[in-house]
Design a protein around this motif. Structure first.
Motif, PDB file in Angstrom:
ATOM      1  N   ILE A 137       0.866  -1.177   0.000  1.00 36.24           N
ATOM      2  CA  ILE A 137       0.000   0.000   0.000  1.00 36.24           C
ATOM      3  C   ILE A 137       0.904   1.228   0.000  1.00 36.24           C
ATOM      4  O   ILE A 137       1.585   1.518   0.981  1.00 36.24           O
ATOM      5  CB  ILE A 137      -0.923   0.023   1.239  1.00 36.24           C
ATOM      6  N   GLN A 195      -3.010   5.649   0.630  1.00 39.64           N
ATOM      7  CA  GLN A 195      -4.327   5.134   1.018  1.00 39.64           C
ATOM      8  C   GLN A 195      -5.476   5.695   0.190  1.00 39.64           C
ATOM      9  O   GLN A 195      -6.474   5.009  -0.033  1.00 39.64           O
ATOM     10  CB  GLN A 195      -4.583   5.398   2.504  1.00 39.64           C
ATOM     11  N   THR A 215     -10.694   4.295  -0.504  1.00 39.72           N
ATOM     12  CA  THR A 215      -9.690   4.448   0.544  1.00 39.72           C
ATOM     13  C   THR A 215      -9.284   3.056   1.000  1.00 39.72           C
ATOM     14  O   THR A 215     -10.148   2.229   1.319  1.00 39.72           O
ATOM     15  CB  THR A 215     -10.245   5.237   1.746  1.00 39.72           C
ATOM     16  N   VAL A 216      -7.986   2.786   0.989  1.00 43.21           N
ATOM     17  CA  VAL A 216      -7.502   1.485   1.445  1.00 43.21           C
ATOM     18  C   VAL A 216      -7.826   1.339   2.929  1.00 43.21           C
ATOM     19  O   VAL A 216      -7.578   2.240   3.729  1.00 43.21           O
ATOM     20  CB  VAL A 216      -5.983   1.347   1.218  1.00 43.21           C
ATOM     21  N   GLY A 217      -8.394   0.195   3.295  1.00 47.85           N
ATOM     22  CA  GLY A 217      -8.815  -0.034   4.670  1.00 47.85           C
ATOM     23  C   GLY A 217     -10.294   0.211   4.868  1.00 47.85           C
ATOM     24  O   GLY A 217     -10.860  -0.193   5.884  1.00 47.85           O
ATOM     25  N   ARG A 218     -10.925   0.857   3.886  1.00 44.72           N
ATOM     26  CA  ARG A 218     -12.376   1.064   3.932  1.00 44.72           C
ATOM     27  C   ARG A 218     -13.048   0.306   2.782  1.00 44.72           C
ATOM     28  O   ARG A 218     -13.643  -0.738   2.989  1.00 44.72           O
ATOM     29  CB  ARG A 218     -12.707   2.558   3.871  1.00 44.72           C
ATOM     30  N   HIS A 222      -9.097  -3.627   0.513  1.00 41.60           N
ATOM     31  CA  HIS A 222      -8.152  -4.132   1.510  1.00 41.60           C
ATOM     32  C   HIS A 222      -7.125  -5.038   0.836  1.00 41.60           C
ATOM     33  O   HIS A 222      -7.361  -5.558  -0.261  1.00 41.60           O
ATOM     34  CB  HIS A 222      -8.888  -4.932   2.598  1.00 41.60           C
ATOM     35  N   GLU A 223      -6.004  -5.236   1.511  1.00 41.99           N
ATOM     36  CA  GLU A 223      -5.006  -6.182   1.018  1.00 41.99           C
ATOM     37  C   GLU A 223      -5.652  -7.550   0.817  1.00 41.99           C
ATOM     38  O   GLU A 223      -6.459  -7.998   1.635  1.00 41.99           O
ATOM     39  CB  GLU A 223      -3.854  -6.305   2.019  1.00 41.99           C
TER      40      GLU A 223
END
Length: 207
Positions: free
Chosen positions: A90, A93, A152-155, A158-159
């Motif tokens: 990442i 984000q 948004t990465v994490g929302r 995700h990985e």
């Protein structure tokens, strides 16, 4: 009918149908100003003192034009593709999200949208980098960095997520009905998975 003039060339160039935008000249002179205009517009001129030769050349040109138009139409179609977000890759984000991915099937290109496995659209691929160089596309097996405008990465992503190229319905119909037999095995698999996701909500999607 008289010699071919510049006005004749301008009229031919203005014809919107690409299969009719041509001049057939049977045993007539092409005036100098017409020759100059032909060079500017690239309007094809079929000129001969043998009518059958003109018609034969024109028919051949039309067939070549049809093939070119069809090829361009198919090349413009958005094809199947899927990526998996790589762990610990990442780079940013959001705005845009920049992530490392592996292409697990098909092809991904810039300016196409991606969707999650639940069918939710996540955003548009704005850029692709391979070995620190900007590229227009990436194919199965490649590991590249992509920038995605929207999530948004994490929302939203995700990985480990698998994201599919979100093929527009009109394009999906062309791929399934006209191109499926020409697709590589990995592309067909991605297409089938993609259509299964879409048709969970609408059984007639893309049909």
């Amino acid at each position: 009918m008289g010699p071919i003039s510049r006005r004749d060339v301008i009229r031919a160039a203005a014809i919107k149908d690409p299969l009719l935008s041509a001049i057939l000249a049977f045993n007539v002179e092409i005036l100098p100003d017409a020759i100059s205009e032909i060079q500017k517009t690239s309007v094809p001129v079929f000129c001969s003192d043998i009518i059958y030769s003109i018609l034969e050349s024109y028919d051949q040109w039309q067939e070549e034009q049809k093939m070119r138009i069809e090829q361009e139409r198919l090349e413009a179609v958005i094809r199947p593709g899927a990526v998996r977000l790589l762990p610990d890759c990442i780079f940013r984000q959001s705005k845009p999200a920049i992530v490392g991915v592996q292409v697990i099937g098909g092809v991904v290109r810039t300016q196409v949208n991606l969707m999650r496995e639940d069918g939710a659209n996540v955003g548009e691929i704005k850029g692709i980098q391979a070995h620190n160089e900007n590229v227009g596309s990436a194919t199965v097996g490649q590991e590249v960095a992509i920038s995605i405008d929207g999530p948004t990465v994490g929302r939203q992503i995700h990985e480990g997520d698998i994201l599919y190229v979100n093929i527009p319905e009109k394009h999906a119909r062309i791929v399934e009905l006209e191109l499926k037999l020409k697709l590589a095995e990995d592309e067909r698999e991605v297409l089938e998975n993609f259509l299964e996701i879409k048709r969970k909500k609408d059984a007639f999607w893309g049909r």
